[in-house]
Motif scaffolding. Structure first.
Motif, PDB file in Angstrom:
ATOM      1  N   ASN A  63       0.835  -1.200   0.000  1.00  0.00           N
ATOM      2  CA  ASN A  63       0.000   0.000   0.000  1.00  0.00           C
ATOM      3  C   ASN A  63       0.870   1.250   0.000  1.00  0.00           C
ATOM      4  OD1 ASN A  63      -2.658  -1.227   0.328  1.00  0.00           O
ATOM      5  ND2 ASN A  63      -1.860  -1.907   2.310  1.00  0.00           N
ATOM      6  N   MET A  64       0.564   2.143  -0.932  1.00  0.00           N
ATOM      7  CA  MET A  64       1.314   3.413  -0.966  1.00  0.00           C
ATOM      8  C   MET A  64       0.323   4.573  -1.063  1.00  0.00           C
ATOM      9  SD  MET A  64       4.235   4.775  -3.610  1.00  0.00           S
ATOM     10  CE  MET A  64       3.216   4.877  -5.065  1.00  0.00           C
ATOM     11  N   TYR A  65       0.560   5.594  -0.275  1.00  0.00           N
ATOM     12  CA  TYR A  65      -0.301   6.786  -0.287  1.00  0.00           C
ATOM     13  C   TYR A  65       0.557   8.008  -0.571  1.00  0.00           C
ATOM     14  CZ  TYR A  65      -3.731  10.245   1.481  1.00  0.00           C
ATOM     15  OH  TYR A  65      -4.622  11.292   1.614  1.00  0.00           O
ATOM     16  N   VAL A  66       0.084   8.851  -1.470  1.00  0.00           N
ATOM     17  CA  VAL A  66       0.771  10.118  -1.738  1.00  0.00           C
ATOM     18  C   VAL A  66      -0.241  11.251  -1.587  1.00  0.00           C
ATOM     19  CG1 VAL A  66       1.958  11.488  -3.501  1.00  0.00           C
ATOM     20  CG2 VAL A  66       2.476   9.068  -3.282  1.00  0.00           C
ATOM     21  N   CYS A  67       0.137  12.269  -0.825  1.00  0.00           N
ATOM     22  CA  CYS A  67      -0.774  13.404  -0.626  1.00  0.00           C
ATOM     23  C   CYS A  67      -1.013  14.109  -1.954  1.00  0.00           C
ATOM     24  CB  CYS A  67      -0.201  14.401   0.375  1.00  0.00           C
ATOM     25  SG  CYS A  67      -0.217  13.771   2.051  1.00  0.00           S
ATOM     26  N   GLY A  68      -2.270  14.184  -2.334  1.00  0.00           N
ATOM     27  CA  GLY A  68      -2.643  14.884  -3.560  1.00  0.00           C
ATOM     28  C   GLY A  68      -2.888  16.359  -3.290  1.00  0.00           C
ATOM     29  N   PRO A  69      -3.429  17.051  -4.277  1.00  0.00           N
ATOM     30  CA  PRO A  69      -3.548  18.511  -4.167  1.00  0.00           C
ATOM     31  C   PRO A  69      -4.780  18.936  -3.373  1.00  0.00           C
ATOM     32  CG  PRO A  69      -4.491  17.777  -6.221  1.00  0.00           C
ATOM     33  CD  PRO A  69      -3.957  16.543  -5.546  1.00  0.00           C
ATOM     34  N   THR A  70      -4.724  20.166  -2.859  1.00  0.00           N
ATOM     35  CA  THR A  70      -5.914  20.832  -2.352  1.00  0.00           C
ATOM     36  C   THR A  70      -6.520  21.548  -3.554  1.00  0.00           C
ATOM     37  OG1 THR A  70      -4.895  21.090  -0.209  1.00  0.00           O
ATOM     38  CG2 THR A  70      -6.749  22.538  -0.692  1.00  0.00           C
ATOM     39  N   VAL A  71      -7.771  21.207  -3.864  1.00  0.00           N
ATOM     40  CA  VAL A  71      -8.297  21.629  -5.172  1.00  0.00           C
ATOM     41  C   VAL A  71      -8.956  23.008  -5.104  1.00  0.00           C
ATOM     42  CG1 VAL A  71      -8.432  19.409  -6.312  1.00  0.00           C
ATOM     43  CG2 VAL A  71     -10.241  20.025  -4.744  1.00  0.00           C
ATOM     44  N   TYR A  72      -8.117  24.037  -5.102  1.00  0.00           N
ATOM     45  CA  TYR A  72      -8.638  25.415  -5.112  1.00  0.00           C
ATOM     46  C   TYR A  72      -8.068  26.244  -6.245  1.00  0.00           C
ATOM     47  CZ  TYR A  72      -4.298  27.039  -2.945  1.00  0.00           C
ATOM     48  OH  TYR A  72      -2.986  27.322  -2.689  1.00  0.00           O
ATOM     49  N   SER A  73      -6.970  25.779  -6.865  1.00  0.00           N
ATOM     50  CA  SER A  73      -6.461  26.485  -8.044  1.00  0.00           C
ATOM     51  C   SER A  73      -5.792  25.478  -8.961  1.00  0.00           C
ATOM     52  CB  SER A  73      -5.498  27.599  -7.640  1.00  0.00           C
ATOM     53  OG  SER A  73      -4.361  27.035  -7.047  1.00  0.00           O
ATOM     54  N   GLU A  74      -5.637  25.893 -10.223  1.00  0.00           N
ATOM     55  CA  GLU A  74      -5.142  24.962 -11.251  1.00  0.00           C
ATOM     56  C   GLU A  74      -3.775  24.390 -10.907  1.00  0.00           C
ATOM     57  OE1 GLU A  74      -4.998  24.941 -15.363  1.00  0.00           O
ATOM     58  OE2 GLU A  74      -6.566  26.456 -15.600  1.00  0.00           O
ATOM     59  N   PRO A  75      -3.547  23.117 -11.229  1.00  0.00           N
ATOM     60  CA  PRO A  75      -2.255  22.508 -10.913  1.00  0.00           C
ATOM     61  C   PRO A  75      -1.088  23.149 -11.666  1.00  0.00           C
ATOM     62  CG  PRO A  75      -3.671  20.975 -12.127  1.00  0.00           C
ATOM     63  CD  PRO A  75      -4.504  22.159 -11.802  1.00  0.00           C
ATOM     64  N   HIS A  76       0.028  23.282 -10.955  1.00  0.00           N
ATOM     65  CA  HIS A  76       1.253  23.814 -11.565  1.00  0.00           C
ATOM     66  C   HIS A  76       2.317  22.709 -11.578  1.00  0.00           C
ATOM     67  CE1 HIS A  76       2.608  24.045  -7.434  1.00  0.00           C
ATOM     68  NE2 HIS A  76       1.589  24.850  -7.137  1.00  0.00           N
ATOM     69  N   ILE A  77       3.499  23.050 -12.110  1.00  0.00           N
ATOM     70  CA  ILE A  77       4.501  21.985 -12.276  1.00  0.00           C
ATOM     71  C   ILE A  77       4.999  21.422 -10.932  1.00  0.00           C
ATOM     72  CG2 ILE A  77       5.276  22.497 -14.629  1.00  0.00           C
ATOM     73  CD1 ILE A  77       7.596  24.069 -13.369  1.00  0.00           C
ATOM     74  N   GLY A  78       4.816  22.190  -9.854  1.00  0.00           N
ATOM     75  CA  GLY A  78       5.150  21.647  -8.525  1.00  0.00           C
ATOM     76  C   GLY A  78       4.228  20.490  -8.173  1.00  0.00           C
ATOM     77  N   ASN A  79       2.923  20.655  -8.464  1.00  0.00           N
ATOM     78  CA  ASN A  79       1.971  19.549  -8.237  1.00  0.00           C
ATOM     79  C   ASN A  79       2.333  18.369  -9.123  1.00  0.00           C
ATOM     80  OD1 ASN A  79      -0.199  22.221  -8.307  1.00  0.00           O
ATOM     81  ND2 ASN A  79      -0.038  20.988  -6.474  1.00  0.00           N
ATOM     82  N   ALA A  80       2.751  18.677 -10.364  1.00  0.00           N
ATOM     83  CA  ALA A  80       3.091  17.598 -11.305  1.00  0.00           C
ATOM     84  C   ALA A  80       4.307  16.824 -10.813  1.00  0.00           C
ATOM     85  CB  ALA A  80       3.356  18.176 -12.698  1.00  0.00           C
TER      86      ALA A  80
END
Ligand SMILES: [Zn+2]
Length: 446
Positions: free
Chosen positions: A26-43
């Protein structure tokens, strides 16, 4: 073959050994807080998780990859009041763009993508468990985690005593016994962003969301094998996750923690005020996703990545060399290449892996066996473009069909702005819609 992960818990490269009790990894990775468009840091954060997932799948039969969407958060409330966009529309739109962008970047679809709003009952029951274990207290309509009750608090971030106060320089909060204590549940004034709970109308704190979503999927008394995220999350987010997860369950919370470094643009932090935020939607219009992936992989994930024109131009050159070599090999079978996999098993050493591919691409021109390994390796790290293929993968199909269903719903509700915006999203996915008497049909136009 053995996988080594630089484990933030031990601060060294550790041999990965799965939990013996679990049937799958099992692996979990924290995803984004969805309030603004994803940037390359999120990518970059998503790509790090994606690469671990791809390598784990090579090594183990069952790998469960969880990447969440945080759709309950103060930042969302702020953004909604700033823009006038209702919270549910804001979070749905941004979540949709995020998922679309990640698929376009050839990220494998995670096994689970839980959303906080679908998990409120799980979160309430996790908080109840922590209260029963006397590791939290109720104060002024808040449920607060009692950090004194958890003696190992601080082991991940290696912080001690007073260093542990999150936001200590901000004003102290009277409802906390200790300023390092943190909120599990808080009262909501905004009647659109809250739920009934045993402690009144309110909403969860950020940290408990991840812990509870993990536990609801892997089982409350199971240990998570691997947890990842950006290194800005080590403290307080991940430190608090460990505290919560250890006090709602009898087992260790997680064995291995990996953290990726920040993306800088021309050595500066991305910020709206500097106007240097690079959105995934923008860059994907300019470059093949494989080039973007290679650019993001050019620096080892633990190091800060300085994004400049050279970063993307170098990646473009490398990609052109490789794709020229692989041209017309669609019929060629692939062969697993253990030497390449070994580089990735060394804590996902992508700079070494890319150097290997460059050399391999040269040799492959005269040797079909090397060619079939090159093809395999490129597929493994997701740098074979699907853009020219008319085949569409099941993930893509699912996303498209969900979007079409949403558009139909919007049209029924006469929300034509929403319906048009979904059509635009479909257009960027090269989907052509045909509204006929028996409903909507679609096809891909490449
Ligand atoms: Zn998280």
């Amino acid at each position: 073959m053995n996988l080594h992960i630089h484990n933030t818990l031990t601060n060294k490269k550790d041999l990965f050994v799965p939990c013996s009790s679990a049937k799958s990894i099992n692996m979990y990775v924290c995803g984004p807080t969805v309030y603004s468009e994803p940037h390359i840091g999120n990518a970059r954060a998503a790509l790090t998780g994606d690469l671990f997932y791809r390598v784990l799948k090579e090594l183990f039969e069952n790998v469960v990859y969880i990447r969440n969407l945080t759709d309950v958060d103060d930042k969302i409330i702020d953004q909604s009041s700033k823009t006038g966009i209702p919270i549910s529309k804001l979070t749905e739109d941004v979540a949709c763009i995020y998922q679309k962008n990640m698929l376009e970047l050839n990220m494998l679809k995670p096994t689970h993508e839980p959303k906080v709003t679908d998990n409120i009952n799980n979160i309430i029951s996790t908080i109840e468990k922590i209260l029963i274990n006397k590791s939290a207290y109720i104060s002024e309509k808040h449920v607060v985690f009692d950090t004194v009750a958890f003696e190992n608090y601080g082991t991940l971030s290696k912080k001690i005593a007073n260093d542990l106060i999150d936001g200590a320089r901000i004003k102290p909060e009277a409802f906390k016994r200790n300023q390092k204590d943190f909120v599990l549940w808080k009262p909501s004034q905004n009647d659109k962003h809250g739920w009934d709970s045993p402690w009144g109308f309110g909403r969860p704190g950020w940290h408990i969301e991840c812990t509870s979503m993990i536990k609801s999927i892997i089982g409350n008394n199971n240990t998570l094998d691997i947890h990842g995220g950006g290194n800005d999350l080590i403290f307080p987010h991940h430190e608090n996750e460990i505290a919560q997860g250890s006090c709602c369950s009898s087992s260790k919370y997680c064995n291995y923690w990996f953290h990726n470094g920040i993306v800088l643009v021309n050595k500066k932090k991305m910020s709206k005020s500097l106007g240097n935020v690079i959105l995934v939607s923008d860059i994907i219009n300019r470059y093949d996703p494989s080039i973007i992936r290679l650019a993001l992989m050019s620096t080892h994930y633990r190091q800060p990545l300085n994004w400049t024109d050279d970063t993307i131009n170098n990646a473009k050159n490398i990609y052109e060399k490789i794709s020229r070599t692989l041209n017309n090999t669609s019929q060629l079978d692939v062969t697993r290449d253990d030497n390449f996999l070994e580089l990735l098993c060394d804590d996902i050493n992508t700079p070494n892996a890319i150097q290997y591919l460059i050399k391999q691409a040269k040799l492959a021109r005269d040797d079909i066996k090397v060619m079939s390994k090159l093809k395999y390796n490129c597929q493994l790290i997701g740098i074979v473009s699907n853009r020219n293929s008319i085949e569409i993968n099941p993930n893509e199909k699912q996303i498209i069909e969900n979007l079409i269903e949403k558009r139909e719903m919007a049209r029924k509700n006469k929300d034509f702005v929403q319906a048009d915006s979904i059509r635009d999203q479909l257009t960027t996915l090269s989907v052509v819609l045909e509204d006929g008497p028996s409903g909507v049909t679609w096809k891909i136009k490449r």
